[in-house]
Design an enzyme around this catalytic site. Structure first.
Site, PDB file in Angstrom:
ATOM      1  CB  THR A 192      -0.943   0.023   1.219  1.00  0.00           C
ATOM      2  OG1 THR A 192      -0.149  -0.118   2.419  1.00  0.00           O
ATOM      3  CG2 THR A 192      -1.938  -1.121   1.146  1.00  0.00           C
ATOM      4  NE  ARG A 196      -1.255   1.650   9.874  1.00  0.00           N
ATOM      5  CZ  ARG A 196       0.015   1.294  10.057  1.00  0.00           C
ATOM      6  NH1 ARG A 196       0.380   0.716  11.190  1.00  0.00           N
ATOM      7  NH2 ARG A 196       0.920   1.502   9.117  1.00  0.00           N
ATOM      8  CB  SER A 197      -3.478  -1.970   4.572  1.00  0.00           C
ATOM      9  OG  SER A 197      -2.803  -0.758   4.832  1.00  0.00           O
ATOM     10  NE  ARG A 227      19.493  -0.510   0.818  1.00  0.00           N
ATOM     11  CZ  ARG A 227      18.914   0.675   0.967  1.00  0.00           C
ATOM     12  NH1 ARG A 227      19.583   1.656   1.578  1.00  0.00           N
ATOM     13  NH2 ARG A 227      17.707   0.888   0.526  1.00  0.00           N
ATOM     14  CB  CYS A 242      16.569   5.735  -4.173  1.00  0.00           C
ATOM     15  SG  CYS A 242      16.617   6.897  -2.804  1.00  0.00           S
ATOM     16  N   GLY A 287      11.428  10.249  -1.664  1.00  0.00           N
ATOM     17  CA  GLY A 287      12.375   9.376  -0.986  1.00  0.00           C
ATOM     18  C   GLY A 287      12.077   9.227   0.492  1.00  0.00           C
ATOM     19  NE  ARG A 327      14.544  14.025   1.396  1.00  0.00           N
ATOM     20  CZ  ARG A 327      14.686  12.729   1.132  1.00  0.00           C
ATOM     21  NH1 ARG A 327      14.613  12.291  -0.122  1.00  0.00           N
ATOM     22  NH2 ARG A 327      14.932  11.871   2.108  1.00  0.00           N
ATOM     23  CG  HIS A 377      16.455  10.730  -5.817  1.00  0.00           C
ATOM     24  ND1 HIS A 377      15.356  11.394  -5.324  1.00  0.00           N
ATOM     25  CD2 HIS A 377      16.746   9.745  -4.903  1.00  0.00           C
ATOM     26  CE1 HIS A 377      15.000  10.845  -4.165  1.00  0.00           C
ATOM     27  NE2 HIS A 377      15.819   9.855  -3.893  1.00  0.00           N
TER      28      HIS A 377
END
Length: 341
Positions: free
Chosen positions: A11, A39-40, A101, A132, A163, A237, A244
Site C-alpha cells: 500500500t 491497518r490495511s 545491504r 535509491c 524518498g 533534499r 532524484h
C-alpha cells in the site's frame, strides 16, 4: 509456468510501484499477493492501471510457504521481523530497506552492474536492493569504470521528497499551499521547511559530520562496483515530488574524453543519454517520472584534475531507485536460478 510473488508493503509508494512494474514488464506470475500491516487488511489495491484489484492481506497471518519470491517495501522494522520468516519458508526475499545491504552474506544487486553477485542469495535466501541514490549512480558509473577505471567520485545529490515516503510528499504539498495562502506551515517529516527550500540533511548525522545517507552511498558503491573507489557525497533534499538528480565528478586512472564517455554511455544498458549543449538539451526530474531509464546529461571534462569528467544523472527514484530495480532482480533470479517463467 509462472511464479508465486508477494509484494510486502503493497500500500506504500514503492509497493504500489512494484505492482505496476510487475504488470508493465509482464513478469510471469501464477499468483500475486498484496501484503501489508493489519491497518490495511481487506482494502483493495489496483495492479497498476489494469483495473484488476487485489485484496490486501495481513502480514501477521500471511504464510510464505510455497511462495517463490517476496518483494519487501515495508521498511527496516517489519523487514527485520518478517523477512527471516519468509526466507526460512523457502521464499526468496528481495528487500528494499537498508537492513541487509551491508550484510556480507546478502548480495546487494543492481542488475546492470553486478548480476553475477546474485549467486550469493543462497546463503540467506535474501537479496538486498540498494539505496535509491546509489542505484542510479552506479548504473552510470559502471560502463565508465570498465572503460577507464574510476579512482575517485565526488557526488552532490538533489533528492526528491518521495524518498521520504508519502508523508514527505504530503508535507511539500501542504507547506507550498500554506505559503501561498498565508497559513502557518509546520515541519513534521523534515527538519526544516522543504517548500521553496533545500535541506542538506538526509537521515541521521554520524560522528564524522556526514549523514547516514551519504555513508550509504559510499559503502554501497564499494560493495556493488569496486571497493577501491574513493567516494564522498553530499546529499540534499529538494522540493521536487519525484525524481532524484546527481552532479557527479569522476576522476579516472586512465585517459577518457567527454566524447568517448558519451559514446560509452549511449550504448550502456539502462541509460538514456540526452546531452545537447543547448537550451533544453538535458534532462530534469520532471521529465524522468514514470520512465525506467537513468538519464545522463551535461557530460564534460574537468580541467582541474587529470582524467576527470563531470556528468548530470537523473532518475525516477521510485522506479530505478526502488521498485524497478527490485523487479529486475526478480527477473534475474528467475533467469539464473529459479527458472520457472
Amino acid at each position: 509456468m509462472g511464479y508465486k510473488v508477494a509484494v510486502v508493503g503493497a500500500t506504500g509508494n514503492v509497493g504500489r510501484e512494484m505492482l505496476t512494474i510487475l504488470s508493465e514488464r509482464e513478469f510471469p506470475i501464477d499468483e500475486l499477493a498484496a501484503v501489508a500491516s493489519s491497518r490495511s487488511q481487506g482494502t483493495e489495491i489496483e495492479i497498476g492501471d489494469t483495473g484488476k484489484m487485489l485484496k490486501v492481506q495481513n502480514i501477521d497471518h500471511f504464510d510464505f510457504s510455497g511462495w517463490d519470491m517476496a518483494l519487501f517495501a515495508a521498511g527496516s522494522g517489519p523487514t527485520k521481523e518478517y523477512a527471516p520468516k519468509a526466507a526460512a519458508a523457502g521464499c526468496v526475499v528481495i528487500d528494499n530497506s537498508s537492513l541487509y545491504r551491508m550484510d556480507p552474506d546478502v548480495p546487494l544487486i543492481v542488475p546492470e552492474v553486478n548480476p553475477d553477485a546474485i549467486e550469493g542469495y543462497k546463503a540467506r535466501n535474501i537479496i538486498a536492493n540498494p539505496n535509491c541514490s546509489t542505484a542510479q549512480m552506479v548504473v552510470a558509473l559502471k560502463p565508465l569504470h570498465d572503460a577507464a577505471k574510476i579512482k575517485r567520485v565526488v557526488v552532490s545529490t538533489y533528492q526528491s521528497v518521495s524518498g521520504a515516503g508519502k508523508g514527505g510528499m504530503d508535507e511539500l504539498f501542504e507547506q507550498s499551499r500554506a505559503i501561498f495562502v498565508g497559513d502557518p506551515k509546520e515541519n513534521q517529516v523534515f527538519t526544516k521547511q522543504i517548500a521553496f527550500n533545500v535541506i542538506p540533511h538526509i537521515d541521521v548525522f554520524l560522528d564524522d559530520g556526514s549523514t547516514k545517507e551519504e555513508w550509504k552511498m559510499v559503502v554501497e558503491t564499494k560493495k556493488i562496483l569496486d571497493p577501491k573507489i574513493k567516494l564522498t557525497a553530499t546529499c540534499v533534499r529538494v522540493p521536487v515530488f519525484v525524481g532524484h538528480s546527481e552532479a557527479i565528478n569522476i576522476e579516472f586512472e586512465n585517459e577518457i574524453s567527454a566524447k568517448q564517455a558519451q559514446e560509452i554511455l549511449r550504448e550502456a544498458p539502462g541509460i538514456m543519454l540526452v546531452d545537447k549543449r543547448e537550451d533544453e538539451g538535458y534532462t530534469t526530474p520532471v521529465e524522468c517520472v514514470g520512465d525506467s531509464a537513468t538519464y545522463i546529461s551535461r557530460v564534460r571534462e574537468d580541467p582541474t584534475v587529470d582524467n576527470g569528467l563531470i556528468i548530470w544523472c537523473v532518475s525516477d527514484n521510485l522506479r530505478k531507485g526502488a521498485a524497478l530495480n527490485a523487479v529486475q532482480i526478480a527477473e534475474l533470479l528467475g533467469r539464473k536460478h529459479l527458472q520457472k517463467g
